[in-house]
Design an enzyme around this catalytic site. Structure first.
Site, PDB file in Angstrom:
ATOM      1  N   ILE A   1       0.837  -1.199   0.000  1.00 12.18           N
ATOM      2  CA  ILE A   1       0.000   0.000   0.000  1.00 12.18           C
ATOM      3  C   ILE A   1       0.873   1.250   0.000  1.00 12.18           C
ATOM      4  O   ILE A   1       0.624   2.193  -0.756  1.00 12.18           O
ATOM      5  CB  ILE A   1      -0.961  -0.004   1.206  1.00 12.18           C
ATOM      6  CG1 ILE A   1      -2.007  -1.107   1.030  1.00 12.18           C
ATOM      7  CG2 ILE A   1      -1.643   1.352   1.366  1.00 12.18           C
ATOM      8  CD1 ILE A   1      -2.925  -1.286   2.218  1.00 12.18           C
TER       9      ILE A   1
ATOM     10  N   SER B   1      -4.843   2.859   7.906  1.00 16.83           N
ATOM     11  CA  SER B   1      -4.356   1.573   8.399  1.00 16.83           C
ATOM     12  C   SER B   1      -5.224   1.035   9.528  1.00 16.83           C
ATOM     13  O   SER B   1      -6.171   0.304   9.290  1.00 16.83           O
ATOM     14  CB  SER B   1      -2.898   1.715   8.850  1.00 16.83           C
ATOM     15  OG  SER B   1      -2.394   0.485   9.304  1.00 16.83           O
TER      16      SER B   1
ATOM     17  N   ASP C   1      -9.928   7.254   8.118  1.00 18.38           N
ATOM     18  CA  ASP C   1     -10.806   6.192   7.613  1.00 18.38           C
ATOM     19  C   ASP C   1     -10.940   5.067   8.636  1.00 18.38           C
ATOM     20  O   ASP C   1     -11.775   4.182   8.480  1.00 18.38           O
ATOM     21  CB  ASP C   1     -10.252   5.638   6.300  1.00 18.38           C
ATOM     22  CG  ASP C   1     -11.193   4.649   5.638  1.00 18.38           C
ATOM     23  OD1 ASP C   1     -12.387   4.984   5.477  1.00 18.38           O
ATOM     24  OD2 ASP C   1     -10.749   3.534   5.281  1.00 18.38           O
TER      25      ASP C   1
ATOM     26  N   GLU D   1     -14.579   0.847  16.317  1.00 18.22           N
ATOM     27  CA  GLU D   1     -15.464   0.919  15.152  1.00 18.22           C
ATOM     28  C   GLU D   1     -16.690   0.056  15.374  1.00 18.22           C
ATOM     29  O   GLU D   1     -16.584  -1.043  15.910  1.00 18.22           O
ATOM     30  CB  GLU D   1     -14.705   0.475  13.898  1.00 18.22           C
ATOM     31  CG  GLU D   1     -13.555   1.402  13.544  1.00 18.22           C
ATOM     32  CD  GLU D   1     -12.806   0.984  12.278  1.00 18.22           C
ATOM     33  OE1 GLU D   1     -13.268   0.047  11.577  1.00 18.22           O
ATOM     34  OE2 GLU D   1     -11.768   1.598  11.990  1.00 18.22           O
TER      35      GLU D   1
ATOM     36  N   HIS E   1     -14.323   3.541   7.224  1.00 17.71           N
ATOM     37  CA  HIS E   1     -13.454   2.404   6.893  1.00 17.71           C
ATOM     38  C   HIS E   1     -13.766   1.848   5.495  1.00 17.71           C
ATOM     39  O   HIS E   1     -14.071   0.660   5.319  1.00 17.71           O
ATOM     40  CB  HIS E   1     -13.593   1.297   7.934  1.00 17.71           C
ATOM     41  CG  HIS E   1     -12.382   0.416   8.024  1.00 17.71           C
ATOM     42  ND1 HIS E   1     -11.972  -0.174   9.190  1.00 17.71           N
ATOM     43  CD2 HIS E   1     -11.485   0.032   7.085  1.00 17.71           C
ATOM     44  CE1 HIS E   1     -10.887  -0.906   8.983  1.00 17.71           C
ATOM     45  NE2 HIS E   1     -10.563  -0.788   7.699  1.00 17.71           N
ATOM     46  N   ILE E   2     -13.632   2.707   4.499  1.00 17.12           N
ATOM     47  CA  ILE E   2     -13.998   2.335   3.130  1.00 17.12           C
ATOM     48  C   ILE E   2     -12.840   2.416   2.137  1.00 17.12           C
ATOM     49  O   ILE E   2     -13.007   2.086   0.968  1.00 17.12           O
ATOM     50  CB  ILE E   2     -15.150   3.217   2.604  1.00 17.12           C
ATOM     51  CG1 ILE E   2     -14.745   4.700   2.628  1.00 17.12           C
ATOM     52  CG2 ILE E   2     -16.427   2.981   3.390  1.00 17.12           C
ATOM     53  CD1 ILE E   2     -15.724   5.623   1.930  1.00 17.12           C
TER      54      ILE E   2
ATOM     55  N   GLY F   1     -10.290   0.740   1.383  1.00 13.28           N
ATOM     56  CA  GLY F   1      -9.843  -0.449   0.662  1.00 13.28           C
ATOM     57  C   GLY F   1     -10.945  -1.216  -0.013  1.00 13.28           C
ATOM     58  O   GLY F   1     -10.710  -2.273  -0.601  1.00 13.28           O
TER      59      GLY F   1
END
Length: 327
Positions: free
Chosen positions: A157, A239, A264, A269, A288-289, A291
């Protein structure tokens, strides 16, 4: 070889993914696949499995395995939530799906940089208030070619982020754990050891967290480290939330000690609806989008098929996780 697939509850989707998986195998007849729609199904079948494809696994489920169980392929890059003491101390092979997210995440990072550099928050205010703020925004617009990006974690990444940033003319500084000396690479101006984190933080206009969450990186970015960043700089985390001490970051952002942050991922969460982060006007928050993309599961099963073939040929499987480093 019996392989469990805990990848989807949807039977139609499962059938399509299984067809794709088996098409990629060199010797389909050597394997039988078991649909595991829920974790309870996995627990019931665990003792009869040789291998498992899943997104995570809890310690209780893992401990239901038999001696025949040899391998877990995870459909995610970050597997920190699954690394129980039992799994880490076992002889079971672990592999993850790092790499399939690299380009989508890199594109997300570039989007976050442009969001701040090109004053998109101000443009949104213009749409909301209808107040013509042309010159107020114009004087704040930043050119990427004038700036330095610091990438903490130079894996697949990190490399994709560096490539995209370099294409926009940015100077690139990166750190990685196993780096021993300062080097210049094709897409990195300065590749440094992790011990040079302070240098990266103080010399970057944008800091991107792209390293895995491990015992060494948990809480790595706190008040001291954030204090090294420039007041004009931005922090981007794609990350894991626990790499940054969230309360310290909130304090820095609320007091404008850095210009802003794109987050993110979070310590907990889903992010608590009462989180102070929602009250800040210098943040970009996403659920958290970074990836995610259409066709993600297809990429996961393609990688798994490739690894099954390598496993059968007694070759090193791709993305094998080192249990000592935990990535």
């Amino acid at each position: 070889m019996k392989i469990g697939l805990e990848i989807t509850k949807n039977q139609k989707k499962y059938n399509a993914l299984l067809d794709r998986l088996t098409l990629g195998l060199n010797n389909r007849k050597n394997y039988s696949f078991i649909h595991l729609p829920t974790r309870l199904d996995t627990q019931k079948k665990m003792s009869n499995l040789d291998a498992l494809l899943c997104y995570d696994i809890d310690e209780d489920t893992f401990n239901m395995r038999s001696d025949r169980f040899k391998w877990i392929q995870f459909g995610t890059a970050g597997i920190d939530n699954s690394l129980s003491p039992s799994l880490l101390s076992s002889k079971v092979i672990i592999s993850n799906s790092i790499g399939i997210h690299a380009v989508p995440v890199a594109e997300f990072v570039i989007g976050a940089i442009l969001y701040f550099f090109k004053q998109f928050p101000g443009a949104h205010r213009f749409m909301s208030t209808r107040h013509w703020n042309q010159w107020e925004l114009a004087k704040k617009i930043t050119h990427c070619t004038e700036k330095t990006i610091g990438i903490v974690g130079y894996g697949s990444i990190g490399k994709a982020i560096a490539k995209h940033a370099k294409s926009m003319g940015m100077k690139v500084i990166a750190t990685r754990r196993l780096q021993k000396k300062i080097e210049e690479k094709k897409i990195v101006d300065e590749l440094r050891p992790m011990s040079d984190l302070g240098y990266l933080l103080s010399n970057s206009d944008v800091v991107v967290i792209s390293c895995p969450l491990t015992p060494l990186t948990e809480g790595m970015i706190g008040a001291k480290e954030l204090g090294l960043m420039r007041e004009s700089s931005y922090l981007i985390n794609i990350s894991r939330g626990n790499i940054i001490i969230e309360t310290d970051l909130i304090n820095v952002l609320a007091n404008n000690k850095i210009a802003g942050a794109a987050l993110d991922v979070f310590e907990s969460e889903p992010l608590d609806t009462e989180s102070e982060l929602f009250n800040l006007d210098n943040v970009l928050l996403t659920p958290h989008i970074s990836g995610n993309f259409p066709g993600y599961q297809e990429r996961v099963v393609d990688l798994f098929a490739h690894n099954i073939n390598r496993y059968e040929d007694s070759k090193q499987i791709k993305n094998r996780v080192c249990k000592k480093r935990q990535y």
